[in-house]
Design a protein around this motif. Structure first.
Motif, PDB file in Angstrom:
ATOM      1  N   ASN A  85      33.926  37.620  29.801  1.00 27.09           N
ATOM      2  CA  ASN A  85      34.453  37.820  31.194  1.00 27.09           C
ATOM      3  C   ASN A  85      33.488  37.708  32.251  1.00 27.09           C
ATOM      4  OD1 ASN A  85      36.743  38.678  30.115  1.00 27.09           O
ATOM      5  ND2 ASN A  85      36.219  40.739  29.695  1.00 27.09           N
ATOM      6  N   GLU A  86      32.230  37.910  31.841  1.00 24.59           N
ATOM      7  CA  GLU A  86      30.902  37.767  32.902  1.00 24.59           C
ATOM      8  C   GLU A  86      30.684  36.303  32.875  1.00 24.59           C
ATOM      9  OE1 GLU A  86      27.795  37.631  35.034  1.00 24.59           O
ATOM     10  OE2 GLU A  86      29.405  39.279  34.991  1.00 24.59           O
ATOM     11  N   ALA A  87      31.026  35.368  31.993  1.00 29.15           N
ATOM     12  CA  ALA A  87      31.051  34.046  32.488  1.00 29.15           C
ATOM     13  C   ALA A  87      31.750  33.564  33.561  1.00 29.15           C
ATOM     14  CB  ALA A  87      31.046  33.228  31.032  1.00 29.15           C
ATOM     15  N   VAL A  88      33.046  33.921  33.320  1.00 28.02           N
ATOM     16  CA  VAL A  88      33.956  33.698  34.511  1.00 28.02           C
ATOM     17  C   VAL A  88      33.545  34.355  35.895  1.00 28.02           C
ATOM     18  CG1 VAL A  88      36.306  33.675  35.127  1.00 28.02           C
ATOM     19  CG2 VAL A  88      35.775  33.569  32.573  1.00 28.02           C
ATOM     20  N   ALA A  89      33.253  35.616  36.024  1.00 30.00           N
ATOM     21  CA  ALA A  89      32.620  36.254  37.075  1.00 30.00           C
ATOM     22  C   ALA A  89      31.690  35.432  37.804  1.00 30.00           C
ATOM     23  CB  ALA A  89      32.470  37.535  36.935  1.00 30.00           C
ATOM     24  N   ALA A  90      30.840  34.855  36.868  1.00 27.88           N
ATOM     25  CA  ALA A  90      29.415  34.124  37.285  1.00 27.88           C
ATOM     26  C   ALA A  90      29.953  32.846  37.975  1.00 27.88           C
ATOM     27  CB  ALA A  90      28.596  33.844  36.055  1.00 27.88           C
ATOM     28  N   VAL A  91      30.974  32.131  37.523  1.00 22.65           N
ATOM     29  CA  VAL A  91      31.599  31.011  38.360  1.00 22.65           C
ATOM     30  C   VAL A  91      31.944  31.232  39.622  1.00 22.65           C
ATOM     31  CG1 VAL A  91      33.230  29.166  38.212  1.00 22.65           C
ATOM     32  CG2 VAL A  91      32.203  29.884  35.764  1.00 22.65           C
ATOM     33  N   ALA A  92      32.878  32.218  39.815  1.00 22.47           N
ATOM     34  CA  ALA A  92      33.160  32.729  41.058  1.00 22.47           C
ATOM     35  C   ALA A  92      32.076  33.231  41.748  1.00 22.47           C
ATOM     36  CB  ALA A  92      34.108  34.101  40.980  1.00 22.47           C
ATOM     37  N   ARG A  93      30.926  33.892  41.526  1.00 22.38           N
ATOM     38  CA  ARG A  93      29.892  34.183  42.325  1.00 22.38           C
ATOM     39  C   ARG A  93      29.126  32.807  42.728  1.00 22.38           C
ATOM     40  NH1 ARG A  93      29.280  38.170  38.295  1.00 22.38           N
ATOM     41  NH2 ARG A  93      27.473  37.034  37.427  1.00 22.38           N
ATOM     42  N   ARG A  94      29.017  31.962  41.973  1.00 16.31           N
ATOM     43  CA  ARG A  94      28.364  30.625  42.195  1.00 16.31           C
ATOM     44  C   ARG A  94      29.192  29.961  43.256  1.00 16.31           C
ATOM     45  NH1 ARG A  94      27.355  30.168  36.724  1.00 16.31           N
ATOM     46  NH2 ARG A  94      29.051  29.135  36.297  1.00 16.31           N
ATOM     47  N   TRP A  95      30.667  29.969  43.123  1.00 15.47           N
ATOM     48  CA  TRP A  95      31.355  29.186  44.220  1.00 15.47           C
ATOM     49  C   TRP A  95      31.055  30.006  45.707  1.00 15.47           C
ATOM     50  CZ3 TRP A  95      36.738  28.406  41.771  1.00 15.47           C
ATOM     51  CH2 TRP A  95      36.458  27.569  40.812  1.00 15.47           C
ATOM     52  N   GLN A  96      31.145  31.346  45.520  1.00 13.84           N
ATOM     53  CA  GLN A  96      30.911  32.119  46.833  1.00 13.84           C
ATOM     54  C   GLN A  96      29.547  31.827  47.607  1.00 13.84           C
ATOM     55  OE1 GLN A  96      32.237  36.335  47.485  1.00 13.84           O
ATOM     56  NE2 GLN A  96      30.202  36.865  47.305  1.00 13.84           N
ATOM     57  N   SER A  97      28.563  31.562  46.541  1.00 14.76           N
ATOM     58  CA  SER A  97      27.251  31.530  46.912  1.00 14.76           C
ATOM     59  C   SER A  97      26.996  29.894  47.843  1.00 14.76           C
ATOM     60  CB  SER A  97      26.320  31.682  45.936  1.00 14.76           C
ATOM     61  OG  SER A  97      24.634  31.375  46.374  1.00 14.76           O
ATOM     62  N   ARG A  98      27.614  28.960  47.120  1.00 16.06           N
ATOM     63  CA  ARG A  98      27.389  27.744  47.488  1.00 16.06           C
ATOM     64  C   ARG A  98      28.319  27.263  48.525  1.00 16.06           C
ATOM     65  NH1 ARG A  98      28.052  25.376  41.301  1.00 16.06           N
ATOM     66  NH2 ARG A  98      25.908  25.980  40.279  1.00 16.06           N
ATOM     67  N   HIS A  99      29.524  27.681  48.560  1.00 12.73           N
ATOM     68  CA  HIS A  99      30.631  27.106  49.629  1.00 12.73           C
ATOM     69  C   HIS A  99      30.903  28.280  50.627  1.00 12.73           C
ATOM     70  CE1 HIS A  99      30.859  23.901  46.683  1.00 12.73           C
ATOM     71  NE2 HIS A  99      31.150  24.569  45.833  1.00 12.73           N
ATOM     72  N   GLY A 100      30.443  29.540  50.315  1.00 13.86           N
ATOM     73  CA  GLY A 100      30.688  30.288  51.798  1.00 13.86           C
ATOM     74  C   GLY A 100      31.815  30.965  51.665  1.00 13.86           C
ATOM     75  N   PHE A 101      33.226  30.669  51.000  1.00 13.89           N
ATOM     76  CA  PHE A 101      34.103  31.528  50.779  1.00 13.89           C
ATOM     77  C   PHE A 101      33.979  32.772  50.060  1.00 13.89           C
ATOM     78  CE2 PHE A 101      35.110  27.829  48.020  1.00 13.89           C
ATOM     79  CZ  PHE A 101      35.091  28.477  47.014  1.00 13.89           C
ATOM     80  N   ARG A 102      34.806  33.802  50.282  1.00 15.66           N
ATOM     81  CA  ARG A 102      34.852  34.685  49.467  1.00 15.66           C
ATOM     82  C   ARG A 102      35.519  34.616  48.033  1.00 15.66           C
ATOM     83  NH1 ARG A 102      36.375  35.291  54.128  1.00 15.66           N
ATOM     84  NH2 ARG A 102      35.369  36.818  55.845  1.00 15.66           N
ATOM     85  N   ALA A 103      34.877  34.937  46.958  1.00 12.01           N
ATOM     86  CA  ALA A 103      35.596  34.765  45.558  1.00 12.01           C
ATOM     87  C   ALA A 103      35.240  35.769  44.549  1.00 12.01           C
ATOM     88  CB  ALA A 103      34.933  33.413  45.150  1.00 12.01           C
ATOM     89  N   VAL A 104      36.493  36.161  43.893  1.00 12.48           N
ATOM     90  CA  VAL A 104      36.156  37.041  42.879  1.00 12.48           C
ATOM     91  C   VAL A 104      37.066  36.428  41.420  1.00 12.48           C
ATOM     92  CG1 VAL A 104      36.055  38.955  44.064  1.00 12.48           C
ATOM     93  CG2 VAL A 104      38.182  38.240  43.484  1.00 12.48           C
ATOM     94  N   ALA A 105      36.514  37.196  40.253  1.00 13.13           N
ATOM     95  CA  ALA A 105      37.307  36.902  38.972  1.00 13.13           C
ATOM     96  C   ALA A 105      38.555  37.639  38.953  1.00 13.13           C
ATOM     97  CB  ALA A 105      36.494  36.656  37.748  1.00 13.13           C
ATOM     98  N   ALA A 106      39.714  37.420  38.292  1.00 11.40           N
ATOM     99  CA  ALA A 106      40.638  38.257  37.665  1.00 11.40           C
ATOM    100  C   ALA A 106      41.370  37.829  36.250  1.00 11.40           C
ATOM    101  CB  ALA A 106      41.764  38.322  38.848  1.00 11.40           C
ATOM    102  N   PHE A 107      41.681  38.562  35.871  1.00 16.72           N
ATOM    103  CA  PHE A 107      42.153  38.452  34.297  1.00 16.72           C
ATOM    104  C   PHE A 107      43.474  38.780  33.977  1.00 16.72           C
ATOM    105  CE2 PHE A 107      37.639  39.133  34.681  1.00 16.72           C
ATOM    106  CZ  PHE A 107      37.024  38.114  34.285  1.00 16.72           C
ATOM    107  N   ALA A 108      44.144  37.946  33.156  1.00 15.01           N
ATOM    108  CA  ALA A 108      45.506  38.317  32.780  1.00 15.01           C
ATOM    109  C   ALA A 108      45.777  39.496  31.805  1.00 15.01           C
ATOM    110  CB  ALA A 108      46.125  36.856  32.244  1.00 15.01           C
ATOM    111  N   SER A 109      44.652  39.679  31.012  1.00 14.25           N
ATOM    112  CA  SER A 109      44.768  40.680  30.043  1.00 14.25           C
ATOM    113  C   SER A 109      43.383  41.014  29.676  1.00 14.25           C
ATOM    114  CB  SER A 109      45.729  40.225  28.933  1.00 14.25           C
ATOM    115  OG  SER A 109      44.921  39.299  28.168  1.00 14.25           O
ATOM    116  N   ALA A 110      43.475  42.423  29.035  1.00 13.49           N
ATOM    117  CA  ALA A 110      42.024  42.614  28.287  1.00 13.49           C
ATOM    118  C   ALA A 110      40.906  42.898  29.151  1.00 13.49           C
ATOM    119  CB  ALA A 110      41.714  41.718  27.150  1.00 13.49           C
ATOM    120  N   ALA A 111      40.993  42.642  30.563  1.00 11.57           N
ATOM    121  CA  ALA A 111      39.756  42.919  31.407  1.00 11.57           C
ATOM    122  C   ALA A 111      39.999  43.197  32.903  1.00 11.57           C
ATOM    123  CB  ALA A 111      38.826  41.705  31.314  1.00 11.57           C
ATOM    124  N   LYS A 112      39.295  43.750  33.728  1.00 11.43           N
ATOM    125  CA  LYS A 112      39.605  44.037  35.026  1.00 11.43           C
ATOM    126  C   LYS A 112      38.597  43.311  35.880  1.00 11.43           C
ATOM    127  CE  LYS A 112      42.699  47.050  34.186  1.00 11.43           C
ATOM    128  NZ  LYS A 112      44.258  46.942  34.714  1.00 11.43           N
TER     129      LYS A 112
END
Length: 239
Positions: free
Chosen positions: A136-163
């Motif tokens: 799950n952290e690997a997905v969240a890290a992608v969202a953080r990279r996008w936010q840092s590089r591109h300036g928009f707000r970004a978060v990960a979300a999960f269909a099951s098993a995680a928040k």
């Protein structure tokens, strides 16, 4: 050459298996010298164990298994090695999952439906979710990279098993000032879980835009062949 066995998770949704089969057909077309076969862990056919047994019956003694999986979670770390071990007559090398190398594909899918230069944009990167925190952290890290590089707000979300789940992720983006919401896909193929994500996103934000799944991009074909070549080279070094 040593066969390439592509293995996807499998789904009760026929669109998922059809998308995977189309992807594997493109892989075979891109590498006509290779014996490329499609397989699934569960729920769809042919099962990976059946494909491996077929290879043995045909006289093959080696194969490279390439997981068409985006995360290094239970299916990649436990299920697949156990299934491969059920066919000991075949020396099968398991390649790495596709993982974070698909990040540019996911971003371009997003950019096809949303203005990524919009300062009011909020992006949810939607993934299946895992009981393994590192996946799950690997997905969240992608969202953080996008936010840092591109300036928009970004978060990960999960269909099951995680928040967080999709409604919580949208609420988080709204609280941080996002005025428009887009959902980026961390799914290879359509299916029941991506549909659930889409339905929840539309409930939370009726004007949301949804990016496509990743399998249709030609870079996925290239990455699968790259994973095969890397695994084959590693197997040769250890032989």
């Amino acid at each position: 050459m040593i066969p390439l066995v592509a293995v996807a998770h499998g789904s009760r949704d026929p669109r998922s298996a059809a998308t995977v089969r189309a992807l594997v057909d493109r892989i075979a077309a891109a590498a006509p010298e290779l014996d490329v076969r499609v397989s699934f862990l569960d729920l769809s056919e042919p099962l990976v164990t059946d494909v491996l047994r077929d290879l043995v019956a045909e006289g093959h003694r080696e194969a490279v298994v390439v997981p068409l999986l985006l995360g290094s979670a239970f299916h990649a770390r436990v299920d697949l090695p156990a299934l491969v071990a059920e066919v000991p007559a075949l020396r099968a090398t398991i390649a790495d999952v596709l993982g974070a190398d698909l990040e540019p594909v996911a971003f371009d899918r997003l950019a096809a439906v949303a203005d990524v230069s919009d300062p009011g944009l909020g992006v949810v990167l939607a993934a299946v979710g895992s009981s393994r925190a590192a996946a799950n952290e690997a997905v969240a890290a992608v969202a953080r990279r996008w936010q840092s590089r591109h300036g928009f707000r970004a978060v990960a979300a999960f269909a099951s098993a995680a928040k967080p789940d999709m409604p919580a992720a949208v609420a988080k983006l709204r609280a941080r000032g996002a005025s428009r919401i887009a959902v980026a896909s961390w799914f290879l193929a359509p299916g029941l879980l991506p549909d659930r994500i889409a339905a929840l996103a539309r409930e939370a934000e009726p004007s949301v835009v949804l990016a496509d799944c990743l399998a249709g991009d030609p870079r996925v074909v290239s990455l699968v062949l790259e994973r095969y070549a890397t695994a084959l080279a590693g197997a040769a070094r250890s032989a």
